[in-house]
Scaffold this motif. Structure first.
Motif, short mmCIF file in Angstrom:
data_model
loop_
_atom_site.label_atom_id
_atom_site.label_comp_id
_atom_site.label_asym_id
_atom_site.label_seq_id
_atom_site.Cartn_x
_atom_site.Cartn_y
_atom_site.Cartn_z
N ASP A 604 0.70 -1.27 -0.02
CA ASP A 604 0.18 0.01 -0.02
C ASP A 604 0.89 1.38 0.08
O ASP A 604 0.44 2.39 -0.84
N ALA A 605 2.03 1.34 0.57
CA ALA A 605 2.87 2.49 0.98
C ALA A 605 3.24 2.80 -0.37
O ALA A 605 3.90 3.82 -0.51
N ARG A 606 3.49 1.96 -1.27
CA ARG A 606 4.28 2.16 -2.40
C ARG A 606 3.43 2.62 -3.61
O ARG A 606 3.87 2.80 -4.68
N VAL A 607 2.13 2.36 -3.45
CA VAL A 607 1.19 2.64 -4.67
C VAL A 607 1.29 4.05 -4.90
O VAL A 607 1.25 4.18 -6.40
N PRO A 608 1.48 5.34 -4.25
CA PRO A 608 1.50 6.40 -4.75
C PRO A 608 2.54 6.72 -5.69
O PRO A 608 2.50 7.40 -6.96
N ALA A 609 3.71 6.23 -5.37
CA ALA A 609 5.11 6.40 -6.30
C ALA A 609 4.71 5.81 -7.65
O ALA A 609 5.22 6.29 -8.75
N LEU A 610 4.17 4.53 -7.53
CA LEU A 610 4.02 3.64 -9.00
C LEU A 610 2.88 4.40 -9.60
O LEU A 610 2.92 4.44 -10.97
N ALA A 611 1.93 5.04 -9.07
CA ALA A 611 0.76 5.70 -9.69
C ALA A 611 1.59 6.85 -10.51
O ALA A 611 1.26 7.24 -11.83
N GLU A 612 2.54 7.77 -10.00
CA GLU A 612 3.00 8.58 -10.59
C GLU A 612 4.06 8.07 -11.57
O GLU A 612 4.02 8.70 -12.67
N ALA A 613 4.63 7.05 -11.56
CA ALA A 613 5.46 6.54 -12.57
C ALA A 613 4.60 5.86 -13.60
O ALA A 613 5.35 6.24 -15.09
N LEU A 614 3.52 5.40 -13.47
CA LEU A 614 2.64 5.09 -14.55
C LEU A 614 2.13 6.36 -15.41
O LEU A 614 2.13 6.23 -16.61
N THR A 615 1.77 7.35 -14.79
CA THR A 615 1.16 8.44 -15.37
C THR A 615 2.40 9.20 -16.15
O THR A 615 2.21 9.50 -17.35
N ALA A 616 3.49 9.05 -15.53
CA ALA A 616 4.53 9.76 -16.30
C ALA A 616 5.15 8.84 -17.53
O ALA A 616 5.59 9.56 -18.55
N ALA A 617 4.73 7.66 -17.54
CA ALA A 617 5.16 6.77 -18.65
C ALA A 617 3.88 6.92 -19.79
O ALA A 617 4.06 6.20 -20.74
N GLY A 618 2.98 7.44 -19.47
CA GLY A 618 1.83 7.57 -20.24
C GLY A 618 0.66 6.33 -20.36
O GLY A 618 0.11 6.02 -21.29
N ILE A 619 0.99 5.50 -19.23
CA ILE A 619 -0.02 4.27 -19.38
C ILE A 619 -1.13 4.60 -18.46
O ILE A 619 -1.03 4.94 -17.14
N ALA A 620 -2.39 4.58 -19.03
CA ALA A 620 -3.36 4.62 -18.04
C ALA A 620 -3.79 3.69 -17.24
O ALA A 620 -3.65 2.30 -17.58
N TRP A 621 -4.52 3.78 -16.10
CA TRP A 621 -4.42 2.76 -15.01
C TRP A 621 -5.84 2.91 -14.35
O TRP A 621 -6.47 4.11 -14.56
N LEU A 622 -6.37 1.76 -13.74
CA LEU A 622 -7.50 1.90 -13.02
C LEU A 622 -7.31 1.52 -11.47
O LEU A 622 -6.36 0.99 -11.05
N ALA A 623 -8.24 1.84 -10.75
CA ALA A 623 -8.38 1.51 -9.34
C ALA A 623 -9.13 0.36 -9.26
O ALA A 623 -10.00 -0.02 -10.08
N PRO A 624 -8.79 -0.50 -8.05
CA PRO A 624 -9.67 -1.66 -7.89
C PRO A 624 -11.20 -1.42 -7.67
O PRO A 624 -11.48 -0.37 -7.26
#
Length: 696
Positions: A604-624
């Motif tokens: 859980d603690a690593r989710v915000p950093a990964l969300a930023e990395a996905l957005t920076a890479a231009g990869i769209a993602w969803l939440a559960p």
């Protein structure tokens, strides 16, 4: 003209041994599919055409009937990308005795719902019907009077292939169904789908078990326990529809994301009237705004709290010090204190609900008065007794002896008044446990209290001690291994006169109060007689993935049998060392090239950093809980929400961080076991820190 589903096999152009078989028997099956869809459409149109204007006595009945018709229309919907039927059974001859349903040479197409033609002849048989059972259970050892079992393959809603199994031919060797294997391993996008075409014999036995008994299913990842539970609801609604229509059914899941994931399974089977909820939904009598430390939640969730609550509630009952004097006209009727005490003690000995006893007490007092009236020569009737029970003096006496109690106020007093808690927890909770659950600051009112989820369960327990909770006909409890004893009791109150299906995996228990044994869980549920089944054949998780995850079992659940994957393909599995989150994101991009859904699971603690990395890479993602689409197939999943979910491909970020994110190592390893087993086709583990030693 439509082709009926029970054409004699001897006359069928594609029956085994039949002369003149066509070059393409698939064409005949496609024709039957088209005719069946047309028949289903006609059934739906017939319902839509019903005129109910002059058939109801009032607007209330009209509303009810209109709603029933609307539900029937929805149940008859033809899902274009879902097979209407998925199998066929050719009976050899008319079985005797209990199997008299099948006449000589009859053929049945097995599907999700019953479909008949204009003349009422069946074109598709509901998978839940007795005549459909051999599709799931027939074997060469016990052919169940079946000559041929045919499975159909589909692409979308189009029938594209079939596969035959001649169960009565001793010279033909057993085959592994390629279509069945392909259906099990088919990539999925969106919510959970039904498994009605792939139910296995051991699963079917659970699905078709009777309504009167409670069944507990222990199943490791990928064994299909959730789908089995949902299909059991569908079967029970088919076999006991009238009874369950009166008493109701309920599916309980661990969280909203999980319920959203499974919510389309029952409608796909034509069942629309099943309520879904979490345990928190069931006990929502107060607004939950607070949280508990783990130690406090463990004590509050302990079954001993039920005794503390019972003591605290009945401490409000007191014995009378004065008589009750009822004035009726010119006469005064006196019920002495000793007689009132006898009435109170009788109600206590009957062990009925606190509220029911409180309602009965004024009638008991009134009856004592009527006995005196009759002895004096009067002839009072029931109206007189009711009037005496409502007398001001009687009401005042009842208020003193058996006062009304608000369940939330009772719990609030226990949690805030040290002396009150100590008095009623003596011999049940030790002083440290009492200190653990007691609130540090006083609270002025129920409304201003910051209730926790565990507090809400206590209030529900208190409410049931006062007034009996409504019981349903059947309850399905999924991911049950994470419930506290008090939560089990809350669920059990909802099926005291019904039955339950309990689903879970002891190895996936990730709460501090996780279930230690199913026997103990069934006892707290009030279903001690429940039957425990274990599913060990894994249909979802690939062989290499489940083998890797099973390395954790000796450390988290040493008594459990590891899941044995029956998947034909070992699946994709890789462990990669990475230096930064960008490399984990690159792994996601790589897996997204495949068909199907992808889940990125992380502490859980690593989710915000990964969300930023996905957005920076231009990869769209969803939440559960958000539904995947063809365009957006990646879901970023906190490890705490991964339970019960599944994805075609999973990237698991930093396993040691998942372990470290829990209060203790064992719980962390169980959380890791859950995260490792969410993949259907492939798993990639990325890590920069060393892997947990338990993974070898």
């Amino acid at each position: 003209m439509s082709t009926p589903a029970h054409v004699p096999a001897a006359d069928s152009p594609d029956s085994p041994g039949s002369p003149g078989s066509p070059a393409d028997p698939l064409a005949r099956e496609r024709s039957h599919l088209s005719a069946s869809r047309a028949a289903l459409r006609a059934m739906r149109e017939d319902v839509q055409a019903l005129d109910i204007k002059d058939v109801t006595a009032n607007w209330v009945n009209a509303e009810v009937l209109a709603r029933q018709i609307d539900d029937r229309v929805k149940a008859l919907a033809d899902l274009s990308d879902t097979p209407l039927f998925f199998g066929r059974l050719d009976y050899l001859h008319a079985p005797g005795g209990e199997r008299a349903e099948g006449a000589e040479g009859e053929r049945f197409y097995i599907g999700r719902r019953h479909v008949h033609d204009a003349g009422g002849d069946p074109m598709v048989i509901d998978w839940r019907a007795p005549v459909s059972q051999p599709f799931y259970r027939a074997s060469r050892k016990d052919a169940m009077d079946i000559g041929l079992r045919r499975r159909f393959g589909y692409t979308g809603g189009d029938l594209t292939a079939y596969e035959d199994e001649h169960l009565s031919d001793p010279g033909e060797s057993a085959i592994t169904s390629k279509l069945l294997q392909r259906e099990i391993e088919r990539p999925r996008v969106g919510p959970m789908r039904d498994i009605v075409a792939t139910i296995q014999p051991e699963q079917d036995e659970i699905v078709r078990s009777g309504l009167s008994g409670t069944v507990c299913v222990q199943g490791g990842p990928g064994t299909g326990k959730t789908a089995v539970g949902l299909h059991r609801v569908a079967y029970l609604l088919y076999a006991h529809r009238e009874r369950l229509a009166r008493t109701g059914t309920l599916v309980i899941g661990p969280n909203k994301s999980f319920l959203h994931y499974i919510e389309q399974v029952l409608p796909a089977l034509g069942e629309l009237a099943v309520r879904q909820a979490t345990v928190d939904d069931l006990v929502a009598q107060v607004e939950v705004r607070g949280t508990d430390e783990a130690a406090a939640a463990v004590v509050k969730g302990d079954a001993r709290m039920a005794e503390v609550l019972r003591r605290a509630l009945y401490a409000h009952v007191s014995m009378p010090a004065e008589p009750v004097v009822v004035v009726r006209g010119s006469r005064r009727w006196r019920v002495p204190a000793y007689e009132l005490e006898e009435l109170v003690r009788e109600l206590q000995d009957r062990d009925i609900r606190y509220g029911a006893a409180r309602e009965a007490l004024p009638q008991r007092i009134a009856h004592a008065v009527l006995v005196q009236m009759e002895r004096a020569g009067e002839a009072p009737d029931d109206r007189v007794q009711d009037a005496v029970a409502r007398d001001r003096a009687v009401k005042a006496a009842v208020k003193g002896m058996w006062p009304a109690v608000d369940p939330a106020k009772l719990v609030l007093r226990l949690l805030t008044e040290a002396d009150f808690l100590a008095e009623h927890a003596a011999g049940v909770l030790d002083e440290d446990e009492q200190e653990t659950i007691r609130w540090a600051k006083p609270v002025r009112s129920v409304r201003s209290a910051k209730w926790s989820a565990a507090d809400a369960v206590l209030i529900d327990e208190a409410a049931d001690l006062i007034q009996r909770t409504h019981s349903l006909g059947h309850v399905v409890l999924d991911e049950a291994q994470d419930l506290s004893p008090m939560q089990y009791r809350a669920v059990g109150r909802r099926c005291t006169t019904g039955s339950a299906t309990v689903l879970g995996d002891l190895a996936q228990g990730t709460t501090p109060w996780a279930t230690r044994s199913w026997e103990e869980a069934l006892t707290h549920l009030g279903k001690r007689e429940g039957h425990i089944e274990e599913l060990t054949a894994g249909f979802r998780v690939p062989t290499d993935v489940i083998a890797y995850a099973s390395r954790l079992l000796p450390h988290i659940a040493p008594g459990l049998t590891p899941v044995a994957s029956v998947r034909e393909h070992p699946g994709f599995f890789e462990v990669c060392a990475v230096a930064e989150p960008a490399e984990t994101v690159a792994a996601c991009a790589r897996l997204l090239r495949n068909e199907g859904s992808t889940g990125l699971i992380a502490a859980d603690a690593r989710v915000p950093a990964l969300a930023e990395a996905l957005t920076a890479a231009g990869i769209a993602w969803l939440a559960p809980g958000e539904e995947t689409t063809r365009e957006t197939r990646l879901t970023l999943v906190p490890a705490s929400l991964a339970k019960g979910l599944e994805y075609d491909y999973v990237v698991l970020d930093e396993p040691q961080a998942v372990v470290d994110g829990e209060p203790d190592e064992r719980t962390g390893l169980r959380r890791l076991y859950v995260a490792l087993t969410r993949a259907v086709s492939g798993l990639m583990v990325t890590h920069s820190a060393p892997l947990p030693a338990q993974l070898g």
